[in-house]
Design an enzyme around this catalytic site. Structure first.
Site, PDB file in Angstrom:
ATOM      1  N   ASN A  73      44.338 -45.677 -20.977  1.00 36.63           N
ATOM      2  CA  ASN A  73      44.860 -45.169 -19.520  1.00 36.63           C
ATOM      3  C   ASN A  73      45.443 -43.773 -19.758  1.00 36.63           C
ATOM      4  OD1 ASN A  73      44.804 -46.273 -17.179  1.00 36.63           O
ATOM      5  ND2 ASN A  73      46.530 -47.718 -17.437  1.00 36.63           N
ATOM      6  N   HIS A  74      45.399 -43.050 -18.677  1.00 32.11           N
ATOM      7  CA  HIS A  74      46.097 -41.506 -18.766  1.00 32.11           C
ATOM      8  C   HIS A  74      47.225 -41.465 -17.878  1.00 32.11           C
ATOM      9  CE1 HIS A  74      42.706 -39.662 -20.956  1.00 32.11           C
ATOM     10  NE2 HIS A  74      42.047 -40.629 -20.537  1.00 32.11           N
ATOM     11  N   PRO A  75      48.166 -40.777 -18.185  1.00 33.99           N
ATOM     12  CA  PRO A  75      49.381 -40.416 -17.424  1.00 33.99           C
ATOM     13  C   PRO A  75      49.293 -39.519 -16.092  1.00 33.99           C
ATOM     14  CG  PRO A  75      49.697 -39.040 -19.060  1.00 33.99           C
ATOM     15  CD  PRO A  75      48.387 -39.651 -19.414  1.00 33.99           C
ATOM     16  N   MET A  76      48.738 -40.214 -15.009  1.00 28.97           N
ATOM     17  CA  MET A  76      48.137 -39.627 -13.891  1.00 28.97           C
ATOM     18  C   MET A  76      49.456 -38.861 -12.989  1.00 28.97           C
ATOM     19  SD  MET A  76      45.182 -41.677 -12.406  1.00 28.97           S
ATOM     20  CE  MET A  76      46.227 -43.371 -12.325  1.00 28.97           C
ATOM     21  N   GLN A  81      47.340 -34.740 -17.184  1.00 24.21           N
ATOM     22  CA  GLN A  81      46.853 -36.214 -17.740  1.00 24.21           C
ATOM     23  C   GLN A  81      46.240 -36.117 -18.835  1.00 24.21           C
ATOM     24  OE1 GLN A  81      44.667 -38.150 -14.472  1.00 24.21           O
ATOM     25  NE2 GLN A  81      43.299 -36.346 -14.452  1.00 24.21           N
TER      26      GLN A  81
END
Length: 204
Positions: A73-76, A81
């Protein structure tokens, strides 16, 4: 062709890479599989090029090739991100990586019950629970929890039908045959092929 024999010692392909994992007995891990912080139950197996992160996999699970469980997952919510913000040490942007981000990833663990069949190319998204006895069709993307003994497919995955009646499913969950010791499993192994006889004999 020489027949392959599994043993209580896990069979892990030489090209597989496992990090902080627990692998149960009579298991098999296929070629080029990648696992990170995974508990993998007795008798479960996965074939080639499977990726599993932060997950608990039950016993007797069948995982086909190219399955991805709990993908990165990426920190949107951040300005960028890109993983430079959490794998920052590699980019020489900080002394250490952003451990708070990885704890967030761990908190969204995937849980898969016992005797689950996951078809080729399935993706199981973070935080999802797949109930015991469920089947996930090839290519599905599982974004929500699946109930025990249901069959799901599609993008996003949706329940198509139930494998058995609710009464049969409930009794199988109560019997919990996957927890039988090896000697009991060997003694009663042939009985696993007939649901009606099995339920009538062991269901309360």
């Amino acid at each position: 062709m020489k027949k392959k024999l599994l043993t209580a010692e896990p069979t892990i392909h030489e090209t597989a890479a496992l990090h902080k994992c627990y692998i149960g007995e009579w298991t098999e891990i296929g070629a080029r599989t990648r696992m990170n912080e995974v508990t993998f139950g007795d008798y479960s197996y996965c074939t080639d090029e499977v990726q599993i992160n932060y997950a608990e996999i039950g016993k007797f699970c069948s995982i086909a090739s190219h399955v991805c469980i709990n993908p990165g997952n990426h920190p949107m919510w951040r300005v960028t991100q890109h993983h430079a913000t959490y794998r920052r040490a590699a980019y020489q942007l900080a002394e250490t990586d952003d451990m708070e981000f990885f704890e967030w990833r761990r908190s969204r663990k995937v849980t898969i019950g016992h005797d689950v069949w996951i078809g080729h190319g399935v993706t199981v998204m973070p935080g999802v629970t797949i109930g015991t006895g469920a089947v996930v069709g090839s290519g599905a993307v599982v974004t929500k929890d699946l109930e025990p003994y249901t069959i799901a497919a599609g993008v996003p995955a949706k329940q198509i039908k139930e494998r058995f009646s609710r009464q049969v499913s409930r009794k199988l969950l109560e019997i919990a045959w996957w927890d039988w010791p090896r000697d009991m499993l060997e003694d009663k192994f042939d009985e696993l092929n007939d649901v009606e006889k099995f339920i009538s004999k062991y269901g309360s």
